[in-house]
Design an enzyme around this catalytic site. Structure first.
Site, PDB file in Angstrom:
ATOM      1  CG  HIS A   1       1.257  15.133   0.753  1.00  0.00           C
ATOM      2  ND1 HIS A   1       0.582  14.844   0.584  1.00  0.00           N
ATOM      3  CD2 HIS A   1       0.984  14.450   1.728  1.00  0.00           C
ATOM      4  CE1 HIS A   1      -0.561  14.450   0.493  1.00  0.00           C
ATOM      5  NE2 HIS A   1      -0.403  13.380   1.332  1.00  0.00           N
TER       6      HIS A   1
ATOM      7  CG  ASP B   1      -1.314   4.983   3.409  1.00  0.00           C
ATOM      8  OD1 ASP B   1      -1.578   4.852   2.574  1.00  0.00           O
ATOM      9  OD2 ASP B   1      -2.218   5.543   4.381  1.00  0.00           O
TER      10      ASP B   1
ATOM     11  NE  ARG C   1       1.019  11.373  -2.898  1.00  0.00           N
ATOM     12  CZ  ARG C   1       0.286  11.245  -2.034  1.00  0.00           C
ATOM     13  NH1 ARG C   1      -1.397  11.053  -2.860  1.00  0.00           N
ATOM     14  NH2 ARG C   1      -0.010  11.678  -0.789  1.00  0.00           N
TER      15      ARG C   1
ATOM     16  CG  HIS D   1      -1.276   6.968  -1.690  1.00  0.00           C
ATOM     17  ND1 HIS D   1      -2.321   6.969  -2.197  1.00  0.00           N
ATOM     18  CD2 HIS D   1      -1.423   6.080  -0.286  1.00  0.00           C
ATOM     19  CE1 HIS D   1      -3.183   6.196  -1.362  1.00  0.00           C
ATOM     20  NE2 HIS D   1      -2.786   6.095  -0.179  1.00  0.00           N
TER      21      HIS D   1
ATOM     22  CG  ASN E   1      -8.656  10.318   6.368  1.00  0.00           C
ATOM     23  OD1 ASN E   1      -9.025   9.671   7.272  1.00  0.00           O
ATOM     24  ND2 ASN E   1      -9.535   9.879   5.038  1.00  0.00           N
TER      25      ASN E   1
ATOM     26  CG  ASP F   1      -6.637   4.509  -3.237  1.00  0.00           C
ATOM     27  OD1 ASP F   1      -7.629   4.433  -4.394  1.00  0.00           O
ATOM     28  OD2 ASP F   1      -6.044   5.691  -3.400  1.00  0.00           O
TER      29      ASP F   1
ATOM     30  CG  HIS G   1      -2.618   0.833   1.858  1.00  0.00           C
ATOM     31  ND1 HIS G   1      -3.161   1.118   2.121  1.00  0.00           N
ATOM     32  CD2 HIS G   1      -1.225   1.890   0.575  1.00  0.00           C
ATOM     33  CE1 HIS G   1      -3.685   1.831   1.846  1.00  0.00           C
ATOM     34  NE2 HIS G   1      -2.446   2.444   1.285  1.00  0.00           N
TER      35      HIS G   1
HETATM   36  O1  DOR Z   1      -3.085   9.793   4.583  1.00  0.00           O
HETATM   37  C1  DOR Z   1      -3.814   9.303   3.592  1.00  0.00           C
HETATM   38  N1  DOR Z   1      -3.299   9.885   2.279  1.00  0.00           N
HETATM   39  N2  DOR Z   1      -4.571   8.909   3.255  1.00  0.00           N
HETATM   40  C2  DOR Z   1      -5.322   8.349   2.556  1.00  0.00           C
HETATM   41  O2  DOR Z   1      -6.300   7.848   3.116  1.00  0.00           O
HETATM   42  C3  DOR Z   1      -4.861   8.734   1.357  1.00  0.00           C
HETATM   43  C4  DOR Z   1      -3.833   9.545   1.359  1.00  0.00           C
HETATM   44  C5  DOR Z   1      -3.499   9.837   0.487  1.00  0.00           C
HETATM   45  O3  DOR Z   1      -3.024  10.047  -0.964  1.00  0.00           O
HETATM   46  O4  DOR Z   1      -2.309  10.921   0.586  1.00  0.00           O
HETATM   47 ZN    ZN Z   2      -3.476   4.586   1.018  1.00  0.00          ZN
HETATM   48 ZN    ZN Z   3      -6.330   5.058   2.697  1.00  0.00          ZN
END
Ligand code: DOR
Ligand code: ZN
Ligand code: ZN
Length: 388
Positions: free
Chosen positions: A269, A265, A22, A20, A238, A112, A18
Site C-alpha cells: 500500500h 500475502d 496491484r 497482491h 486481514n 479474496d 499468495h
Molecule cells: O491484509 C490484507 N490485504 N488482506 C486481504 O485479504 C487483502 C489484502 C490486500 O489486497 O491488500
Molecule cells: Zn491476500
Molecule cells: Zn485474504
C-alpha cells in the site's frame, strides 16, 4: 542438497503462492514489474497473484493482460501465475467464467476481498474448478462477523476502542470448507490461517483424510496483536495479528505439517494510505522483501532447511501443480545464494517493492539473497541487476 559456497548458502528458487501485485488498477501501490523485482530479490522465482485488481481478474482479458505485462516488463524474470476470481467482480453472486480463466493461464481460483458467499455458489465453484483440474483458495472469513473490524477482537480492541475481528469469523468458515471438502471429496486450500481454532479444525480434518491444505504467513508467526500498538497501521492486516497462543498453535502446526505452506500475502500500500487513522487505513503488509529473512528465524525454532524448502517450494508446487526443482544436477539452474550472516536494515531504500508498509521498517533482519538464478539466467545479483 545444501552446502556452503564461499560463505553463501544454496537454496532452490522459492514459490510464493499468495501475493497482491496491484496491476491493473493500483499501480501506485505496486506494479507487476516492481512486484517481480521484489520477488526476485526476495528469493521467489514464482509468485501467484490474487485477483483483487481493477478490473478484477474475472475474465480472460485481464489474465492475459497480467501475463503479457510480466513478459514484457521482464521476459526472463520470475514467473507470474494469476489466480482467477471465483465470482464476477468478486461479488459472490455469479460464477466467473472459470474455464475461460483457466484457458488463459490462471492456476487457481479465489474469492479474496469478497463478502460472504452463499454455500450453494461456493459448492458449484469448487466442483467446477476441480473439473478444470484447479483448486479453490478460500480466504476464510465470515464477512458479517468480521464487518468493520480493524484488529483482533479482544482486550486490546476494547482498550483502543476499535471494532474487533473475532477468530470465529475465520474458524467458522474453515469448518464450513472442511465439511464441504469432505462431502465432495474435493481439495480446498485455506488462505492465511491466523488462529488456534482453525489449526485445531485442520488437524482434525487431516486426521480424517479430508483433502484440505492450508497456509499461513510470517507475520502471524512473529507478531501478535500488540504490534498494532507498536507499529500502528503498519501492523494492520486481514486476518488480524492475533495472540501469543495463536502464534504458538501456528508454529506447532507448521512443524507438524498441519499447515502445509508459507505465503507472504504480500499486500503493498502507499504511505498516504497507511498514514490514515487505524480504522480507515487499508489492511496489508508488504512481504516479498522480508519473507526469507523472517523464515530463516525458524531455523532457531526447530525447523531445518529442508522444512523451509518444503514450506516455500516443494509443497506449494505440489498443491498448485507448479514446476519446482530441488537442485538436481542436469536440471535448469533455479537457485538462490543466500548470505545467512548479513544483517540488513529494513528501510524504504532496501525494499524493492513499492510498498514500504512493513512493521519491520527500521529493524535489522538477518539473511539476504545475494544471487538468484531462474531458468538458467541470473535474475538478481549484486553487480548484474541495476538498482541493487
Ligand atoms: O491484509 C490484507 N490485504 N488482506 C486481504 O485479504 C487483502 C489484502 C490486500 O489486497 O491488500
Ligand atoms: Zn491476500
Ligand atoms: Zn485474504
Amino acid at each position: 542438497k545444501i552446502f556452503d559456497a564461499n560463505g553463501l548458502i544454496l537454496l532452490p528458487s522459492l514459490i510464493d503462492a499468495h501475493v497482491h501485485l496491484r496491476e491493473p488498477g493500483y499501480e501506485y501501490k505496486e506494479d507487476i514489474a516492481s512486484g517481480l523485482h521484489a520477488a526476485a530479490g526476495g528469493g521467489f522465482g514464482i509468485v501467484m497473484a490474487m485477483a483483487n485488481t481493477n478490473p478484477i481478474n474475472d475474465r480472460a482479458s485481464v489474465t492475459e493482460f497480467m501475463l503479457d505485462k510480466a513478459k514484457e516488463s521482464w521476459p526472463n524474470g520470475p514467473r507470474l501465475y494469476p489466480i482467477g476470481a471465483l465470482t464476477k467482480g468478486l461479488a459472490g453472486k455469479e460464477m466467473a467464467p472459470l474455464a475461460e480463466l483457466a484457458e488463459a493461464g490462471c492456476k487457481a481460483f479465489s474469492n479474496d476481498g469478497l463478502p460472504v458467499m452463499n454455500n450453494e455458489i461456493f459448492r458449484r465453484c469448487v466442483e467446477y474448478a476441480w473439473d478444470l483440474g484447479l483448486k479453490v483458495i478460500d480466504h476464510c472469513e465470515d464477512s458479517f462477523l468480521a464487518k468493520d473490524g480493524a484488529i483482533n477482537e479482544g482486550k486490546l480492541s476494547s482498550f483502543l476502542g476499535l471494532k474487533g475481528i473475532p477468530s470465529v469469523a475465520e474458524s467458522l468458515q474453515v469448518a464450513r470448507d472442511i465439511l464441504l471438502s469432505a462431502y465432495l471429496d474435493i481439495p480446498i486450500h485455506l488462505a492465511h490461517i491466523s488462529c488456534k481454532e482453525s489449526v485445531e479444525l485442520i488437524y482434525w480434518a487431516k486426521q480424517k483424510g479430508i483433502p484440505i491444505t492450508a497456509e499461513t504467513c510470517p507475520h502471524y508467526l512473529f507478531l501478535t496483536e500488540d504490534a498494532c500498538n507498536e507499529y500502528n497501521t503498519l501492523a494492520k492486516v486481514n486476518p488480524p495479528l492475533r495472540t501469543k497462543q495463536d502464534q504458538e498453535a501456528l508454529l506447532h502446526a507448521l512443524r507438524e505439517g498441519v499447515i502445509d505452506i508459507l505465503v507472504t500475502d504480500h499486500a503493498p500500500h502507499a504511505d498516504f494510505e497507511k498514514e490514515q487513522a487505524f480504522a480507515d487505513a487499508p489492511n496489508g503488509i508488504s512481504g516479498l522483501d522480508t519473507a526469507l529473512s523472517l523464515s530463516l528465524k525458524l531455523l532457531k525454532k526447530g525447523f531445518s532447511f529442508k522444512d523451509i524448502i518444503g514450506l516455500w517450494g516443494k509443497r506449494p508446487a505440489e498443491i498448485f501443480g507448479l514446476e519446482f526443482s530441488e537442485l538436481m544436477s542436469g536440471q535448469e539452474a533455479n537457485f538462490i545464494l543466500v548470505d545467512l550472516k548479513e544483517e540488513w536494515l529494513v528501510n524504504p531504500n532496501t525494499l524493492f517493492s513499492k510498498g514500504k508498509n512493513t512493521p519491520w521498517l527500521g529493524h535489522k533482519l538477518r539473511g539476504r539473497v545475494k544471487f538468484h538464478f531462474y531458468k538458467g539466467q541470473l535474475i538478481f545479483g549484486e553487480k548484474l541487476w541495476p538498482g541493487f
